[in-house]
Design an enzyme around this catalytic site. Structure first.
Site, PDB file in Angstrom:
ATOM      1  N   ASP A  73      24.604  69.783  76.959  1.00 29.76           N
ATOM      2  CA  ASP A  73      24.301  69.570  78.373  1.00 29.76           C
ATOM      3  C   ASP A  73      25.512  68.861  78.975  1.00 29.76           C
ATOM      4  OD1 ASP A  73      23.421  68.589  80.862  1.00 29.76           O
ATOM      5  OD2 ASP A  73      21.377  68.284  80.147  1.00 29.76           O
ATOM      6  N   VAL A  74      26.135  69.472  79.983  1.00 24.81           N
ATOM      7  CA  VAL A  74      27.362  68.890  80.533  1.00 24.81           C
ATOM      8  C   VAL A  74      27.126  67.523  81.159  1.00 24.81           C
ATOM      9  CG1 VAL A  74      28.474  71.124  80.934  1.00 24.81           C
ATOM     10  CG2 VAL A  74      27.092  70.085  82.761  1.00 24.81           C
TER      11      VAL A  74
ATOM     12  N   ASN B 205      31.577  75.859  85.053  1.00 28.01           N
ATOM     13  CA  ASN B 205      30.661  76.752  85.737  1.00 28.01           C
ATOM     14  C   ASN B 205      29.226  76.243  85.765  1.00 28.01           C
ATOM     15  OD1 ASN B 205      29.603  79.506  86.684  1.00 28.01           O
ATOM     16  ND2 ASN B 205      28.589  79.261  84.701  1.00 28.01           N
TER      17      ASN B 205
ATOM     18  N   SER C 127      30.671  77.001  95.380  1.00 30.65           N
ATOM     19  CA  SER C 127      29.711  77.863  96.058  1.00 30.65           C
ATOM     20  C   SER C 127      30.066  77.937  97.532  1.00 30.65           C
ATOM     21  CB  SER C 127      28.300  77.301  95.901  1.00 30.65           C
ATOM     22  OG  SER C 127      27.376  77.996  96.719  1.00 30.65           O
TER      23      SER C 127
ATOM     24  N   SER D 256      27.997  77.432  99.491  1.00 31.61           N
ATOM     25  CA  SER D 256      27.193  76.305  99.966  1.00 31.61           C
ATOM     26  C   SER D 256      27.948  74.989  99.919  1.00 31.61           C
ATOM     27  CB  SER D 256      25.910  76.192  99.122  1.00 31.61           C
ATOM     28  OG  SER D 256      25.098  77.323  99.300  1.00 31.61           O
TER      29      SER D 256
ATOM     30  N   TYR E 123      22.104  70.459  96.823  1.00 34.49           N
ATOM     31  CA  TYR E 123      23.074  71.450  96.366  1.00 34.49           C
ATOM     32  C   TYR E 123      24.300  71.462  97.281  1.00 34.49           C
ATOM     33  CZ  TYR E 123      24.705  75.951  94.474  1.00 34.49           C
ATOM     34  OH  TYR E 123      25.441  76.958  93.889  1.00 34.49           O
TER      35      TYR E 123
ATOM     36  N   LYS F 298      28.002  70.562  95.818  1.00 27.62           N
ATOM     37  CA  LYS F 298      29.071  71.555  95.854  1.00 27.62           C
ATOM     38  C   LYS F 298      30.159  71.165  96.857  1.00 27.62           C
ATOM     39  CE  LYS F 298      27.696  74.392  92.672  1.00 27.62           C
ATOM     40  NZ  LYS F 298      28.479  74.546  91.418  1.00 27.62           N
TER      41      LYS F 298
ATOM     42  N   THR G 149      22.454  86.709  89.751  1.00 32.53           N
ATOM     43  CA  THR G 149      22.326  85.884  88.555  1.00 32.53           C
ATOM     44  C   THR G 149      20.869  85.435  88.410  1.00 32.53           C
ATOM     45  OG1 THR G 149      22.695  83.786  89.694  1.00 32.53           O
ATOM     46  CG2 THR G 149      24.663  84.982  88.958  1.00 32.53           C
TER      47      THR G 149
END
Length: 257
Positions: free
Chosen positions: A64-65, A91, A142, A144, A155, A159, A190
């Site tokens: 898990d990053v 990513n 993104s 976004s 989000y 981002k 995706t």
């Protein structure tokens, strides 16, 4: 494809169990790289590796990053096992719907833990290895992060932070021989985007806004990532490429004619 641009090179891709991450791992592998595919879910990673192009080398690693010690161990282990590290693709990411009033504190922190802390932890662990070979980092942002959405406060914020983190890293490390760039996809087919892609009304709305009239395929984003990491982009540092079918060519007004 431009031949084996990554022969004898080692690439780490986070969030590689599906979608853009898996497509990116495949593209690097087809170009000769040894790819370390990192993800949180072992079963998804195994499925992704099983679907890799024949004759390629993709090695799954579960981490898990947002877990600093776990992602650091994976990166250090890969550099030691394979003798070098040439590219890091950050990513891994998650999204969470809701306004500032609607998003809970735990959800807010989870989005930032993966989308920003994960980039910070992985990049910090990778930099010394990348510096040794003149490697590069590609961050997956993104559309976004380049502008706001309704109902995606966490989000959008995460981002957006990734945009300026990319800028800072490009300034700090470009002179050390480590280029840092970012791609910013719009709607892409995706698993993460499935609730939108599978909703005909939402997809129709996107088709009206995207000049090319469709979502991106993961491989189309992967191709740009691999370009940025390659020697073909050797004087490209600190750039942000929207992979959005022309979405950002608009000034935001609706179609009038």
């Amino acid at each position: 494809m431009d031949g084996k641009r990554f022969a004898d090179k080692v690439v780490i891709v986070t969030g590689a169990g599906s979608g853009i991450g898996a497509a990116t791992a495949y593209r690097f592998a087809r170009e000769g790289a040894t790819v370390v595919a990192v993800g949180r879910t072992e079963d998804k990673l195994k499925e992704a590796v099983a679907a890799a192009p024949a004759g390629t080398t993709i090695v799954p690693r579960v981490a898990d990053v947002s877990d600093e010690s776990a992602i650091t161990a994976v990166i250090e282990g890969a550099a030691q096992e394979f003798g070098r590290l040439d590219v890091l693709v950050n990513n891994a990411g998650i999204g969470l719907p809701g306004t500032v009033e609607q998003v809970g504190t735990a959800g807010w922190r989870r989005v930032f833990a993966i989308d920003i802390d994960g980039v910070f932890f992985a990049s910090r662990a990778a930099l010394a290895h990348l510096r040794a070979v003149g490697g590069s980092i590609v961050n997956v942002g993104s559309a976004s992060g380049l502008g706001g959405d309704w109902g995606l406060a966490a989000y959008n914020a995460a981002k957006g932070a990734l945009v300026n983190l990319t800028n800072a890293m490009a300034l700090d490390h470009g002179g050390e021989g480590v280029r840092v760039n970012a791609v910013h996809p719009s709607l892409t087919r995706t698993p993460m985007a499935a609730p939108v892609v599978d909703n005909e009304e939402m997809t129709a709305a996107f088709r009206q806004r995207i000049p090319m009239g469709r979502p991106a395929e993961p491989a189309e984003v992967a191709d740009v990532i691999v370009f940025l990491a390659s020697a073909d982009a050797r004087f490209v540092n600190g750039v942000h490429i929207p992979v959005d079918g022309g979405l950002h060519a608009s000034n935001g007004q609706p179609r009038m004619f």
